[in-house]
Scaffold this active site. Structure first.
Site, PDB file in Angstrom:
ATOM      1  N   ARG A   1     -85.311 -19.345 -53.790  1.00  0.00           N
ATOM      2  CA  ARG A   1     -86.640 -19.673 -53.252  1.00  0.00           C
ATOM      3  C   ARG A   1     -87.387 -18.409 -52.848  1.00  0.00           C
ATOM      4  O   ARG A   1     -88.592 -18.296 -53.077  1.00  0.00           O
ATOM      5  CB  ARG A   1     -86.493 -20.623 -52.058  1.00  0.00           C
ATOM      6  CG  ARG A   1     -86.058 -22.009 -52.506  1.00  0.00           C
ATOM      7  CD  ARG A   1     -85.386 -22.777 -51.391  1.00  0.00           C
ATOM      8  NE  ARG A   1     -86.303 -23.154 -50.351  1.00  0.00           N
ATOM      9  CZ  ARG A   1     -85.939 -23.343 -49.084  1.00  0.00           C
ATOM     10  NH1 ARG A   1     -84.695 -23.137 -48.701  1.00  0.00           N
ATOM     11  NH2 ARG A   1     -86.835 -23.722 -48.210  1.00  0.00           N
TER      12      ARG A   1
ATOM     13  N   LYS B   1     -94.383 -22.242 -41.575  1.00  0.00           N
ATOM     14  CA  LYS B   1     -95.549 -22.996 -42.051  1.00  0.00           C
ATOM     15  C   LYS B   1     -95.503 -24.444 -41.551  1.00  0.00           C
ATOM     16  O   LYS B   1     -96.482 -24.958 -41.025  1.00  0.00           O
ATOM     17  CB  LYS B   1     -95.616 -22.999 -43.598  1.00  0.00           C
ATOM     18  CG  LYS B   1     -95.721 -21.630 -44.230  1.00  0.00           C
ATOM     19  CD  LYS B   1     -95.914 -21.718 -45.737  1.00  0.00           C
ATOM     20  CE  LYS B   1     -94.761 -22.335 -46.501  1.00  0.00           C
ATOM     21  NZ  LYS B   1     -93.522 -21.536 -46.489  1.00  0.00           N
TER      22      LYS B   1
ATOM     23  N   ARG C   1     -98.932 -22.408 -54.404  1.00  0.00           N
ATOM     24  CA  ARG C   1     -97.790 -21.507 -54.410  1.00  0.00           C
ATOM     25  C   ARG C   1     -97.721 -20.676 -55.685  1.00  0.00           C
ATOM     26  O   ARG C   1     -96.807 -19.862 -55.829  1.00  0.00           O
ATOM     27  CB  ARG C   1     -96.542 -22.373 -54.289  1.00  0.00           C
ATOM     28  CG  ARG C   1     -95.469 -21.760 -53.454  1.00  0.00           C
ATOM     29  CD  ARG C   1     -94.328 -22.716 -53.336  1.00  0.00           C
ATOM     30  NE  ARG C   1     -94.402 -23.487 -52.121  1.00  0.00           N
ATOM     31  CZ  ARG C   1     -93.351 -24.055 -51.537  1.00  0.00           C
ATOM     32  NH1 ARG C   1     -92.164 -23.928 -52.054  1.00  0.00           N
ATOM     33  NH2 ARG C   1     -93.477 -24.741 -50.445  1.00  0.00           N
TER      34      ARG C   1
ATOM     35  N   ARG D   1     -81.508 -23.712 -39.964  1.00  0.00           N
ATOM     36  CA  ARG D   1     -82.484 -24.807 -39.820  1.00  0.00           C
ATOM     37  C   ARG D   1     -81.857 -26.183 -40.077  1.00  0.00           C
ATOM     38  O   ARG D   1     -81.066 -26.353 -41.011  1.00  0.00           O
ATOM     39  CB  ARG D   1     -83.633 -24.591 -40.817  1.00  0.00           C
ATOM     40  CG  ARG D   1     -84.673 -25.695 -40.779  1.00  0.00           C
ATOM     41  CD  ARG D   1     -85.927 -25.303 -41.487  1.00  0.00           C
ATOM     42  NE  ARG D   1     -85.808 -25.283 -42.941  1.00  0.00           N
ATOM     43  CZ  ARG D   1     -86.824 -25.005 -43.752  1.00  0.00           C
ATOM     44  NH1 ARG D   1     -88.007 -24.711 -43.256  1.00  0.00           N
ATOM     45  NH2 ARG D   1     -86.655 -25.020 -45.059  1.00  0.00           N
TER      46      ARG D   1
ATOM     47  N   ARG E   1     -81.128 -29.252 -45.002  1.00  0.00           N
ATOM     48  CA  ARG E   1     -81.756 -29.485 -46.304  1.00  0.00           C
ATOM     49  C   ARG E   1     -80.860 -28.989 -47.421  1.00  0.00           C
ATOM     50  O   ARG E   1     -80.197 -27.963 -47.291  1.00  0.00           O
ATOM     51  CB  ARG E   1     -83.110 -28.755 -46.371  1.00  0.00           C
ATOM     52  CG  ARG E   1     -84.249 -29.566 -45.813  1.00  0.00           C
ATOM     53  CD  ARG E   1     -85.519 -28.804 -45.706  1.00  0.00           C
ATOM     54  NE  ARG E   1     -85.921 -28.081 -46.912  1.00  0.00           N
ATOM     55  CZ  ARG E   1     -87.118 -27.518 -47.071  1.00  0.00           C
ATOM     56  NH1 ARG E   1     -88.022 -27.617 -46.111  1.00  0.00           N
ATOM     57  NH2 ARG E   1     -87.411 -26.865 -48.166  1.00  0.00           N
TER      58      ARG E   1
END
Ligand code: AMP
Length: 218
Positions: A171, A16, A91, A128, A160
């Site tokens: 998540r 996204k 969300r 990531r 992160r």
């Protein structure tokens, strides 16, 4: 061009943020990421940041009220008169209903669902790395991730706090529980556009642009 308000949904790691950054640059529509707004608040150590840090680090969702007040505030800024790419909001069904109330009938141009298999997104999230300053996304094998310095702005490239195995699992559970039901909600209204996120970045962008053009939105 008509004002484009795109709600972008998809599992964490589906792409996204990457796609919104590309589309924002190409089509001059602001990229509104609730996650980025919250991370900036955490980094700045503001009241908001202190309030949400633990929830975010654990991979849980922040309250609908707080998210929607951030979205409302951001959409009032002058650049949002061109529209917005809403990355990461809505969300939950509560947020979707609140956004409808905020924008009114016809306020959402389309809902873009970037679809990717769970094993692929887990692998992407685990590798990531992101620039803490400008949000550019890297993988752990990129030179910028290895050196820890962003190629675009010189900011620190980090992992992160919620890209850890436990937080990733939390998540993705939140996605299944709270966000996946939105697909039906928007599909029933004829707003849902699903693209295959399991392809190279350029191919995903091309599929999105073709789908939006076919709807007369680009
Ligand atoms: P993201 O960068 O979109 O993955 O968001 C990072 C974190 O910010 C999420 O795991 C949540 O803790 C919080 N967050 C961002 N957007 C929302 C939202 N729309 N609703 C609830 N929490 C959110």
């Amino acid at each position: 061009m008509k004002r484009l308000v795109l709600v972008v949904v998809g599992k964490q790691g589906a792409g996204k943020g990457t796609q919104c950054a590309v589309l924002s640059e190409k089509h001059a529509i602001p990229h509104v990421s609730t996650g980025d707004i919250l991370r900036a608040a955490v980094k700045a150590g503001s009241d908001l940041g202190r309030q949400v840090k633990a929830v975010m680090d654990a991979g849980e969702l922040v309250s609908d009220e707080l998210i929607m007040s951030l979205v409302a505030e951001r959409l009032r800024e002058p650049d949002a008169t061109n529209g917005a790419l809403l990355d990461g909001a809505t969300r939950t069904l509560g947020q979707a209903e609140a956004l409808d109330a905020m924008l009114g009938e016809g306020g959402i141009s389309a809902v873009l669902n970037i679809d990717a298999p769970t094993d692929k997104v887990v692998a992407r999230l685990s590798s990531r790395r992101v620039c803490q300053e400008c949000g550019t996304i890297y993988t752990d094998s990129d030179p910028a991730a290895i050196s820890g310095t962003c190629e675009k702005c010189g900011g620190d490239v980090i992992q992160r706090a919620d890209d850890t195995p436990d937080a990733i699992a939390t998540r993705l559970n939140a996605y299944t529980r709270d966000t996946a039901p939105l697909l039906d909600f928007y599909e029933r209204r004829g707003l849902l556009v699903t693209v295959n996120g399991d392809q190279p970045v350029d191919a995903v962008t091309a599929e999105i642009e073709a789908a939006l053009s076919a709807r007369g939105l680009l």
